[in-house]
Each structure stands twice: as C-alpha cells, then as structure tokens.
Design an enzyme around this catalytic site. Sequence first.
Site, mmCIF file in Angstrom:
data_model
loop_
_atom_site.group_PDB
_atom_site.id
_atom_site.type_symbol
_atom_site.label_atom_id
_atom_site.label_comp_id
_atom_site.label_asym_id
_atom_site.label_seq_id
_atom_site.Cartn_x
_atom_site.Cartn_y
_atom_site.Cartn_z
ATOM 1 N N SER A 192 1.612 -38.664 5.236
ATOM 2 C CA SER A 192 1.163 -37.274 5.280
ATOM 3 C C SER A 192 2.229 -36.385 5.926
ATOM 4 O O SER A 192 3.367 -36.347 5.470
ATOM 5 C CB SER A 192 -0.180 -37.189 6.012
ATOM 6 O OG SER A 192 -0.740 -35.899 5.902
ATOM 7 N N ASP A 346 -5.686 -36.981 -4.177
ATOM 8 C CA ASP A 346 -5.097 -36.349 -2.994
ATOM 9 C C ASP A 346 -4.602 -34.954 -3.341
ATOM 10 O O ASP A 346 -3.923 -34.765 -4.363
ATOM 11 C CB ASP A 346 -3.938 -37.212 -2.489
ATOM 12 C CG ASP A 346 -3.305 -36.691 -1.214
ATOM 13 O OD1 ASP A 346 -3.835 -35.708 -0.631
ATOM 14 O OD2 ASP A 346 -2.290 -37.265 -0.790
ATOM 15 N N HIS A 376 -6.468 -38.937 0.271
ATOM 16 C CA HIS A 376 -5.660 -38.667 1.451
ATOM 17 C C HIS A 376 -6.287 -39.291 2.702
ATOM 18 O O HIS A 376 -7.470 -39.119 2.966
ATOM 19 C CB HIS A 376 -5.488 -37.160 1.665
ATOM 20 C CG HIS A 376 -4.330 -36.836 2.556
ATOM 21 N ND1 HIS A 376 -3.041 -36.734 2.082
ATOM 22 C CD2 HIS A 376 -4.254 -36.614 3.891
ATOM 23 C CE1 HIS A 376 -2.228 -36.461 3.081
ATOM 24 N NE2 HIS A 376 -2.932 -36.383 4.187
#
Length: 406
Positions: A192, A346, A376
Amino acid sequence: MVLLWLLLWGLPTFLLGVFLWVVLVHFFTTHIPASMQHPAKVRFLHCLFLYVITLGNILEKLGICPMPKFARFVHDLVIIKKDPKVAVTNLRFGSVPVRLFQPTAPSSGPRRGIIFYHGGGAVFGSLDCYHSLCSFLARETDSVVLSVGYRKLPDYHSPIITKDCLNASIHFLKALDTYGVDPARVVLCGESIGGGAVAVTTQSLVGRPDLPRIRAQVLINPIVQAVNLQLPSFRQNQRVPFLTRKFVVTVVCQYMNIHRSWHRALLTGAFIPPEAWSKYKKWLSSDNIPKRFKTKSHQPSFPAPFNEAAYLEMKHLLDVENSPILAEDEVIAQLPEAFVVSCGNDILRDDALLYRKRLEDQGVPVTWHHAEDGFHGSVILFDKKHLSFPCSQEIMNAVVCYIKGI
C-alpha cells in the site's frame, strides 16, 4: 451512584448503538463484488473496521484522542506470537523505530536482506501489526528482515513517511556486515503506502556509489500517484472494503495538508496545469489500462478545467516524492527488477498496472502477480486462520517464491 449507573448501563448501550449504526452504514454504502470470496466474512471484518474508525472519530471530536492513535491502539492489541526460528530485535535508527528479524538457524554465508515498509495509509499500521508478516518473510525466505516503523498522522505529514523509510534504509545499507546481509541481495518490499515508499526509496538510491545497489523491489498494491483519481479501478471499486474513495480522499487531504474543501478539485484533477497533463498523460491516462479491466460505464472527462487556486493548494501532489510514477525516464530506466502485486477488487489496482507499464516501457524487468479475488489490505490477514482469505495466502506465497529466486 449516577456515574456507576452510566458506566454499567450507559456505556454498553452507547457502544451497542454505535455498532448498530455502523452496520446500517455498511449495508447502505458498501459494495461487495461477486469475485470476492467469503462475502459474509468481508462484511463482518469491514463492520469492525468501520466501528473502530467511528469510535475514533467520536473520541477525536470529544478532544480525548485523535482517531489514528485510537485505531493504532486497537490493532496493536494483537498478541504477538514468538517464532523460535526467528530472533527479533527492536532498534532505533535516529528518530525512526525499526525491528530486525533474523533466522536463528546457522548460515554458511551472508543472507539476503529485506527492508519492509508496512501499509496503512499513514493512519494504520505499525511494527506490531505487521510483526507476523515480517517474521514469516524472514523464516520462509531465510532472509534478514528490517521492518521500518515510520512516523504517521496525526502528528506527522508529507513527506515524513518517505524520508523515514529512506533514512532507515540508508542506515541499514551502511551496516549490512553488522547484520550478516549480502550487499548484492537487498530487496525493498512494501504494501500500500509502503509500496509507494518502495518506489520513492528505490528511485532516491539510484546512482549512489557509496551504497550497495538494490537487487529488487517488491510492490504490493502500491499507491504511486495522487494525480488521476478517475482511473477505472477508482470508479469500479470506490465502495469496496477496505479502502474506499471517501477514505482515500480524506487521508490524502490530511497527509498532504490539503484543506478538505478542495476534495472535488482533487477528484476531478482540476489542479493539474494543462502543460503538466500533456506530459503526464502518457503515464497516467486510463488509456494505459488493459481493456479487460475496463467496463462500458461512462468515463468522465479528465482532467477538469484548470483551477489555479486549486493548483496552488495541491501542486505538491505532482512532486516525485508524492507521485513516484512521475519520475523522469532516465531514473526509471536505472531501477532494479520489480515484483508488482495487484488485486482485482482494489481501488489502487490501476496504480499497480500503471507502474508496471512505466517500468516495462523503460526496459526494467517486471514480474506481475494479479489476485483476481484480492482486495486492499487482504495480505495482512494471511495468517489469521478463520479470518484469512485464499487471496491473502496466495499473495504471500507469490512474494516468498519471488524473493527466494533472487
């Protein structure tokens, strides 16, 4: 007596009421794609996630505790399991706390090194939260892993994350002999916002003759730009757990010190000067996304008409340290090989796809792993047993397999 009554009955009633409200919000605002496995489990975890955020926002409004600190307090309640096959040492490189994971088994020579930057959008994530993941990497790849506990919101803002990650990495690279690490096999790995930090750090280390060259970069669901928030995945997955469009915009504004009133200009790209877009669109346009990832839904015109006031407020989003995909070709061309992970559900899927193309266009070898049913944050659940998902273990196995091949 009244205070005791409030504690015994009032507080539980309040907490229950907040939870019921969160459940209603979840069902009215959240979209669970058909490709996501175990939808009931996703809904349960997302309700808990929203519950923590909501309680944190209430405490923040009452002036008791900022939401990010409350959220990190809650997720750090996780019990850290000791692995007898991995020795763990807490250190501090200047003002940055780090955690070292070293396999206890004897080695015939220096080991591979992995520098890991956790995810969490500058709000969540910590050394404790990602402890088991780093321990797993160290054990399964027989590597020395350094986890970087960079500073976050609400006390620190851009560019503190990338600076902390870079400084900690340089400190580690200068002392590889101390930790028994082979200087020819150092990998940067992040998830991320940590994946974005991998991109920035790798670029920053290009052309440093005083430091070992990074062998490879592993970017798991990275965020590599905050310029085009109208990419297909941003529209398709804007209400998918655990990273929604609303949360992305909120975090970007907070971390980048942008007033919330500019959120519309951020979403539409009105802050991008026409001459800048003429340069960046070859890297950031939706045209670069493969057709299989696009739907036939209406695609808004991007960017919106230029707003100079918005540009003055948000021009730092165009800086390479905030959007590393905008680095010049000569820098990209010198980067080490990469392993890029994307997830079908995501909101940042297209960031991974665009950065993959950016690297390949400059001749950088890229191995791509796409988890069609992934979402995610799923990677952090890889070892949570009943709370894990097939995509969680799939991604971790793919990362381990790639790193072991280096």
